[in-house]
Design an enzyme around this catalytic site. Structure first.
Site, PDB file in Angstrom:
ATOM      1  N   ASP A  68       0.727  -1.004  -0.077  1.00 18.37           N
ATOM      2  CA  ASP A  68      -0.138   0.189   0.021  1.00 18.37           C
ATOM      3  C   ASP A  68       0.843   1.245  -0.168  1.00 18.37           C
ATOM      4  OD1 ASP A  68      -2.761   0.033  -0.203  1.00 18.37           O
ATOM      5  OD2 ASP A  68      -2.950  -1.156   1.642  1.00 18.37           O
ATOM      6  N   GLU A  99      -5.236   5.128  -0.945  1.00 13.44           N
ATOM      7  CA  GLU A  99      -4.188   4.181  -0.748  1.00 13.44           C
ATOM      8  C   GLU A  99      -3.228   4.546   0.528  1.00 13.44           C
ATOM      9  OE1 GLU A  99      -3.881   1.239  -1.925  1.00 13.44           O
ATOM     10  OE2 GLU A  99      -5.105   1.429  -3.672  1.00 13.44           O
ATOM     11  N   TYR A 106      -2.731   0.181   8.741  1.00 11.55           N
ATOM     12  CA  TYR A 106      -1.980  -0.934   9.425  1.00 11.55           C
ATOM     13  C   TYR A 106      -0.816  -0.512  10.484  1.00 11.55           C
ATOM     14  CZ  TYR A 106      -3.474  -3.090   4.959  1.00 11.55           C
ATOM     15  OH  TYR A 106      -4.130  -3.472   3.971  1.00 11.55           O
ATOM     16  N   GLU A 169      -3.883  -4.522  -6.856  1.00 15.54           N
ATOM     17  CA  GLU A 169      -5.158  -4.363  -6.200  1.00 15.54           C
ATOM     18  C   GLU A 169      -5.680  -5.503  -5.756  1.00 15.54           C
ATOM     19  OE1 GLU A 169      -6.209  -1.320  -5.045  1.00 15.54           O
ATOM     20  OE2 GLU A 169      -5.017   0.269  -5.971  1.00 15.54           O
ATOM     21  N   GLU A 203     -10.643  -1.584  -2.466  1.00 14.63           N
ATOM     22  CA  GLU A 203      -9.804  -2.131  -3.509  1.00 14.63           C
ATOM     23  C   GLU A 203     -10.560  -2.991  -4.650  1.00 14.63           C
ATOM     24  OE1 GLU A 203      -6.840  -1.138  -3.407  1.00 14.63           O
ATOM     25  OE2 GLU A 203      -5.802  -1.434  -1.520  1.00 14.63           O
ATOM     26  N   HIS A 206     -11.369   0.122  -6.838  1.00 15.25           N
ATOM     27  CA  HIS A 206     -10.237   0.328  -7.480  1.00 15.25           C
ATOM     28  C   HIS A 206      -9.723  -0.636  -8.630  1.00 15.25           C
ATOM     29  CE1 HIS A 206      -8.526   2.434  -3.674  1.00 15.25           C
ATOM     30  NE2 HIS A 206      -9.557   2.912  -4.142  1.00 15.25           N
TER      31      HIS A 206
END
Length: 331
Positions: A68, A99, A106, A169, A203, A206
């Site tokens: 990412d 993104e 995280y 992705e 995602e 995307h």
């Protein structure tokens, strides 16, 4: 309106491609931030995991963080040279920002569950792991290809960038997504999984959007050029899969999940190819072959609600489902 003196203002009332408007509205309706999700509430579940399980979770997430980070720094940004309209560029801006939100999310998970020394250790592992670094380098090298609209080579390079982005992705992320979806299905780490389901929701859009834009450009090529691009795409997916197979063994070998994760990876590689309008190539990787606990987790309906702050993946954010087989339409 085509005449302008120095710079042309974007006019959302005149849309060249309705998919741009639809995608913009879907992405903005899905807007979210990691800080609104109480990941620390998962500490009890986290402490109940074995050291091997914690290691798997951390390795999966640092892999996702690396990819990412690449997407937020280069992914959508390198596709500006061949956009078809300012509306497409606006959608890419949204993708680029989200993104960055994903990559930061995280870190929110890491700091909520680990101490600083543990975080430093896992980032050191990710920043120097050969299989993880290989897939990032392959994608980055493609992103660095010169592209534009002046020559056929530039146009094809632009399409290769879209292929690489769709593979990242819709395919490469999913070896990491397996872990939180598995624990969600076993009633653990619900808030961590909430973030992952929000990321999967993004995602999914995307990957399908960039796949659609790829197909528009691909259809404009000659038959020979199409054949060459298609062969290049299949060679790339095979190369990435072979590396991903090694990576899966290294992350999941100690916990005994290699076969299940490998099936999940193949399933999503097929989905990535479908996003591009190409045929699936990996056999034995249908929805029925995936661990049903994990497959059920691919649904992006809400799992948590906070009616005071009005957050949650299904509350005031729009409900967007993961792509199903029948949703894929080829140009």
């Amino acid at each position: 309106m085509t005449n302008f003196l120095h710079y042309q203002a974007i006019d959302w009332n005149r849309i060249e491609d309705i998919v741009d408007k639809m995608t913009w509205e879907k992405l903005t309706s899905q807007f979210w931030l990691d800080t609104r999700i109480p990941v620390s509430n998962d500490l009890k579940d986290w402490r109940s995991l074995s050291e091997i399980e914690k290691d798997v979770v951390n390795k999966a997430f640092v892999g996702l963080t690396l990819l990412d980070t690449l997407q937020s720094e280069e992914g959508a940004n390198v596709m500006r040279a061949d956009v078809r309209s300012p509306h497409e560029e606006a959608v890419l801006n949204n993708i680029l920002f989200m993104e960055s939100v994903h990559a930061k999310s995280y870190s929110t998970i890491f700091i909520s569950l680990n101490d600083s020394a543990e975080i430093d250790e896992i980032f050191e592992w990710g920043n120097n792991h050969p299989s993880l670094q290989y897939k990032a380098k392959v994608i980055e090298d493609i992103y660095l290809l010169p592209s534009g609209k002046e020559t056929t080579e530039q146009i094809i390079n632009g399409l290769k960038k879209k292929i690489a982005s769709v593979f990242l992705e819709s395919f490469l992320f999913y070896s990491g997504f397996y872990t939180p979806l598995f624990y969600l299905g076993n009633n653990k780490l619900a808030n961590v999984a909430e973030i992952i389901k929000l990321i999967i929701r993004d995602e999914s859009v995307h990957g399908t959007y960039l796949g659609y834009k790829f197909q528009l450009g691909y259809q404009a090529l000659t038959d020979q050029e199409q054949a060459e691009v298609k062969e290049w795409a299949y060679n790339l997916v095979f190369d990435l899969y072979m590396n991903e197979s090694q990576y899966t063994q290294e992350v999941y070998g100690a916990i005994g999940w290699v076969e299940e994760v490998d099936c999940f990876v193949k399933y999503n590689a097929n989905k990535a190819l479908q996003n591009l309008g190409f045929e699936s190539i990996f056999e034995g990787a249908t929805a029925q072959d995936i661990n049903p606990i994990v497959y059920n987790g691919l649904s992006t309906e809400t799992t948590n609600h906070d009616f005071f702050s009005q957050v949650g993946s299904g509350y005031l954010m729009g409900r967007v489902e993961a792509m199903e087989d029948e949703d894929y339409q080829y140009l």
